[in-house]
Design an enzyme around this catalytic site. Structure first.
Site, PDB file in Angstrom:
ATOM      1  N   ASP A   1      16.850  60.340  -1.382  1.00 10.41           N
ATOM      2  CA  ASP A   1      17.770  60.556  -2.510  1.00 10.41           C
ATOM      3  C   ASP A   1      19.183  60.917  -2.043  1.00 10.41           C
ATOM      4  O   ASP A   1      19.766  61.909  -2.497  1.00 10.41           O
ATOM      5  CB  ASP A   1      17.248  61.670  -3.422  1.00 10.41           C
ATOM      6  CG  ASP A   1      15.793  61.498  -3.809  1.00 10.41           C
ATOM      7  OD1 ASP A   1      15.336  60.347  -3.852  1.00 10.41           O
ATOM      8  OD2 ASP A   1      15.117  62.517  -4.067  1.00 10.41           O
TER       9      ASP A   1
ATOM     10  N   GLU B   1      15.143  56.172 -12.880  1.00 10.52           N
ATOM     11  CA  GLU B   1      15.617  57.455 -12.360  1.00 10.52           C
ATOM     12  C   GLU B   1      16.916  57.266 -11.585  1.00 10.52           C
ATOM     13  O   GLU B   1      17.431  56.154 -11.473  1.00 10.52           O
ATOM     14  CB  GLU B   1      14.542  58.063 -11.450  1.00 10.52           C
ATOM     15  CG  GLU B   1      14.211  57.191 -10.234  1.00 10.52           C
ATOM     16  CD  GLU B   1      13.035  57.709  -9.426  1.00 10.52           C
ATOM     17  OE1 GLU B   1      12.317  58.604  -9.899  1.00 10.52           O
ATOM     18  OE2 GLU B   1      12.836  57.197  -8.290  1.00 10.52           O
TER      19      GLU B   1
END
Length: 337
Positions: free
Chosen positions: A24, A220
């Site tokens: 991420d 997401e």
């Protein structure tokens, strides 16, 4: 012969630009330096902090700076995911989620914010950002519009099938009344309606009274860019362990929407796997090259052993068909200038 080869290598990079686990990735450019923040889950860095922190001058050569966030009291059993940092009036704000470990656990995730006087931290948690009627809220992304107003995009679960949408994690936007307070007037940005974003079929969800969903979809990692007067909300979709995982987008005329989904069942358009070479590229951020001329996607992709999500970069092109990453690449590429 060695000298020309060495000179050529110095002018190129090859993904991953950093070996090892760095999920991420978010990159903040501050002055002439880049700061990269990565998820640590429940783990801690060597200095006892949360979120791996790196620094670079060129997006290719990175050096470790330890951890970014001082662990809040009583948080030892929680996972910390997806940090993103913005600067406002001299203070650096880090947005992230923390919650009960594995996806689908009985303890959900909630957004939080921490602050620091320096981009490298350390950051101290100062507030929660509760979202009403949501037990699973992750991947906060703060965006400043042209009038100076801040907004927060994030991902949250939807368990209904209203209007033909799949149940699963979708994207939402809300206005920030301050850097630590939501207006609590959210609008849905995008929900799943394409087959490629499926996370798992017949998925048991303890978080929702042990219900089993025939199809559970995931969208997401929102990241917003304003381009030619329009707002592009990029996101990652599907199961991050699979080769379907990748980056797509939707578009709006106004920051709060409505956002138009022009995607299809064919899969992610901006960034997607390359069979035999790159698996599961996504959960990205955007930044500019050192000379300010080229936009780069910073993302993770799995190593061959599927033991680490490694740090990668590639340019983004704004084409007549929409934004497209010039990658994912796995061979030598010209270095950012």
């Amino acid at each position: 012969m060695r000298q020309p080869l060495a000179a050529a290598a110095a002018r190129t990079y090859t993904n991953p630009v950093l070996a090892g686990n760095f999920p991420d990735p978010f990159v903040l450019k501050h002055g002439k330096r880049y700061y990269a923040f990565g998820t640590t889950g429940r783990g801690r860095t060597a200095d006892g902090r949360i979120f791996t922190l790196l620094q670079s001058e060129n997006l290719v050569d990175w050096r470790p700076l330890g951890g970014a966030l001082t662990p809040p009291a009583g948080s030892e059993e929680f996972d910390f995911w997806a940090p993103e940092v913005v600067e406002h009036e001299g203070t650096f704000y880090m947005y992230y989620s923390r919650g009960g470990g594995a996806i689908g656990a009985t303890v959900g995730h909630q957004l939080h914010v921490a602050t620091s006087s320096k981009p490298e931290g350390p950051y101290t948690e100062i507030a929660a950002l509760p979202v009403p009627d949501s037990q699973f809220t992750i991947d906060a992304h703060a965006f400043k519009d042209t009038d100076g107003q801040w907004y927060l995009f994030y991902a949250r679960d939807f368990t209904d099938t209203n209007d033909g949408y799949y149940p699963g994690t979708g994207l939402v936007v809300d206005r920030l009344t301050s850097m630590t307070q939501l207006a609590n007037a959210p609008r849905t940005v995008l929900r799943a309606r394409h087959s490629w974003t499926i996370f798992e079929a017949n998925r048991l969800m303890p978080l929702y009274d042990n219900r089993t969903f025939a199809q559970w979809h995931t969208m997401e990692g929102p990241f917003v860019r304003r381009h030619d007067g329009k707002y592009y909300c990029f996101f990652s979709g599907a199961n991050f362990l699979t080769d379907r995982y990748g980056v797509d987008y939707c578009v709006a005329e106004h920051i709060m929407g409505p956002y138009v989904d022009s995607g299809s069942d064919a899969g992610a358009r901006v960034l997607h796997s390359v069979p035999g070479h790159v698996r599961g590229p996504g959960h990205h951020s955007h930044t500019m090259s050192p000379d300010g001329r080229t936009e780069y996607l910073v993302y993770h992709a799995w190593n061959a052993a599927m033991t680490a999500r490694e740090l990668c970069i590639d340019p983004l092109a704004w084409t007549a068909d929409g934004p497209r990453c010039l990658g994912p690449t796995y061979t030598p590429q010209p270095r950012p200038r």
